[in-house]
Design an enzyme around this catalytic site. Sequence first.
Site, short mmCIF file in Angstrom:
data_model
loop_
_atom_site.label_atom_id
_atom_site.label_comp_id
_atom_site.label_asym_id
_atom_site.label_seq_id
_atom_site.Cartn_x
_atom_site.Cartn_y
_atom_site.Cartn_z
N LYS A 118 7.78 -14.00 -3.98
CA LYS A 118 6.40 -13.55 -4.17
C LYS A 118 5.88 -14.16 -5.45
CE LYS A 118 3.54 -10.86 -1.90
NZ LYS A 118 3.53 -10.61 -0.45
P1 NAD Z 1 -7.12 -8.27 0.50
O1 NAD Z 1 -7.30 -8.55 -0.93
O2 NAD Z 1 -7.71 -9.18 1.52
O3 NAD Z 1 -7.65 -6.77 0.83
C1 NAD Z 1 -7.26 -5.64 0.10
C2 NAD Z 1 -8.17 -4.51 0.53
O4 NAD Z 1 -7.73 -3.29 -0.06
C3 NAD Z 1 -9.63 -4.70 0.06
O5 NAD Z 1 -10.50 -4.29 1.11
C4 NAD Z 1 -9.74 -3.74 -1.12
O6 NAD Z 1 -11.07 -3.31 -1.35
C5 NAD Z 1 -8.86 -2.62 -0.61
N1 NAD Z 1 -8.43 -1.65 -1.63
C6 NAD Z 1 -7.90 -1.89 -2.85
N2 NAD Z 1 -7.65 -0.72 -3.47
C7 NAD Z 1 -8.04 0.26 -2.62
C8 NAD Z 1 -8.02 1.68 -2.67
N3 NAD Z 1 -7.56 2.34 -3.74
N4 NAD Z 1 -8.48 2.38 -1.60
C9 NAD Z 1 -8.95 1.74 -0.50
N5 NAD Z 1 -8.97 0.40 -0.40
C10 NAD Z 1 -8.51 -0.32 -1.43
O7 NAD Z 1 -5.55 -8.14 0.73
P2 NAD Z 1 -4.75 -8.25 2.12
O8 NAD Z 1 -4.25 -9.63 2.26
O9 NAD Z 1 -5.54 -7.60 3.20
O10 NAD Z 1 -3.47 -7.37 1.77
C11 NAD Z 1 -3.46 -5.95 1.92
C12 NAD Z 1 -2.01 -5.47 1.96
O11 NAD Z 1 -1.33 -6.10 3.05
C13 NAD Z 1 -1.17 -5.80 0.72
O12 NAD Z 1 -0.23 -4.76 0.53
C14 NAD Z 1 -0.46 -7.07 1.12
O13 NAD Z 1 0.72 -7.29 0.36
C15 NAD Z 1 -0.16 -6.75 2.57
N6 NAD Z 1 0.13 -7.92 3.40
C16 NAD Z 1 -0.76 -8.95 3.49
C17 NAD Z 1 -0.47 -10.03 4.31
C18 NAD Z 1 -1.43 -11.17 4.50
O14 NAD Z 1 -1.16 -12.02 5.36
N7 NAD Z 1 -2.55 -11.21 3.83
C19 NAD Z 1 0.75 -10.07 5.00
C20 NAD Z 1 1.63 -8.99 4.90
C21 NAD Z 1 1.29 -7.93 4.10
#
Ligand code: NAD
Length: 425
Positions: A118
């Site tokens: 990561k």
């Molecule tokens: P992103 O930055 O696109 O979106 C994050 C979202 O969470 C945003 O809408 C933000 O406003 C919201 N958020 C932040 N704090 C918040 C809170 N306190 N309450 C409600 N909403 C809140 O990120 P992402 O890529 O969608 O990743 C989200 C999660 O999924 C992370 O844990 C990431 O590690 C995991 N993940 C992502 C991927 C990927 O392909 N992008 C793959 C596996 C896991």
Amino acid sequence: MSIMVPSTTPALITPGRQALDSALHQLAQAAEHLGLDDGLRTMLATPRRSLTVSVPVRREDGRLDVVQGYRVQHNVSRGPAKGGLRFHPSTDIHEVTALAMWMTWKCALVGIPYGGAKGGVAVDPAGLTTRELERLTRRYVNEILPLIGPEKDIPAPDVGTDEQTMAWVMDTYSVNAGYSVPGVVTGKPMTLGGSLGRAGATSRGVQIAALAALGGSPEGVTVAVQGFGKVGALAAQYLSDAGCKVVAVSDVTGAVYAGSGLDIARLRAWVAEEGGVHGYRHADALARDDLFELDVDVLVPAALEGAITEANAPRIRARLIVEGANGPTTPQADEILAASGTTVVPDILANAGGVIVSYLEWVQNMQAYSWSSGEVELKLRDLMQGAYSEVKSLAAERGLTLRQAAHVIGVGRVADAHQMRGLYP
Ligand code: NAD
């Protein structure tokens, strides 16, 4: 010159430290179940490589800021390290280590030949211009250059990064190599060797896991989604497309609720314009964290770690939680949920769709070949459903939660690989 360095107050337990404690707790449980010896447990609890870098960024007004960046390779016994790159102000070395560790188990669980890694930069991307973000990304990549490469460690998008960020990663690496190296990063735009189906892959995987866990028809099943970013918005869309009624979603700006079901496509269009769900006129506003307590069938946390804790777990009414986010549930909350009969499809299973299609993208890049969206979708579905069945069977056979079973499988495979390779020298 201003220096933006994260607080290092020893007494402060950061969210990152809590995430690492959760990851270590889950590892310890699996290691105990597998009967691993102390030396192997220590190997698996510690990352093989951790790099902390200072990233100087020239701001538009001429100022120079310096932010902290990290890249952690937790384990490479099963193949090159693989893992996302996060831009978030509270990212620290502990959080990045926890996320790298979860990547190791996730890749092993779904049977793709990668170890876990990561990366992170402690910065709020919303506070930077596009040009500042580009300079920051390129300098960060330059600082971690010795660690990454298509055969060594392959970054991908995570919180706060996207296709554009990945394009800059690919270009910076390629300029240094002297030729184009698309396989150094996944989640790229299609024009640079991205894969069909990658952008929605994590969310598609969440949908596949949720439908598998629901068993029966999804028609009318009510869902609340925390986080409306890359993972949450499309998870809401795909669940809605499958017939579920997504009644509430939240993001950092607030939460919205509609008992008859939200029009997710319309809400996504609003968020694309306005930057958040706050103010959306076709639903009721909700206090952001009240979303967890709604009377829904399924809850999908898709924001950050530590969203479900011992404080709110007793009030969760959903019978099924499908973790789109990494580490959203603390071990204390897990115990409360298990005792109340709530099924939790754990992160390392539920959100594995992203790394599965990242792997498919990398395979296509390494062969200079591309597959149709149908082929990608089929492979994603096969790997997700296969992993779900294995986890479900082991949990039933040994009386484990789905999280414990998923960790026993993932950790067990990494331990086996390590033991077969032996210790050098
Ligand atoms: P992103 O930055 O696109 O979106 C994050 C979202 O969470 C945003 O809408 C933000 O406003 C919201 N958020 C932040 N704090 C918040 C809170 N306190 N309450 C409600 N909403 C809140 O990120 P992402 O890529 O969608 O990743 C989200 C999660 O999924 C992370 O844990 C990431 O590690 C995991 N993940 C992502 C991927 C990927 O392909 N992008 C793959 C596996 C896991």
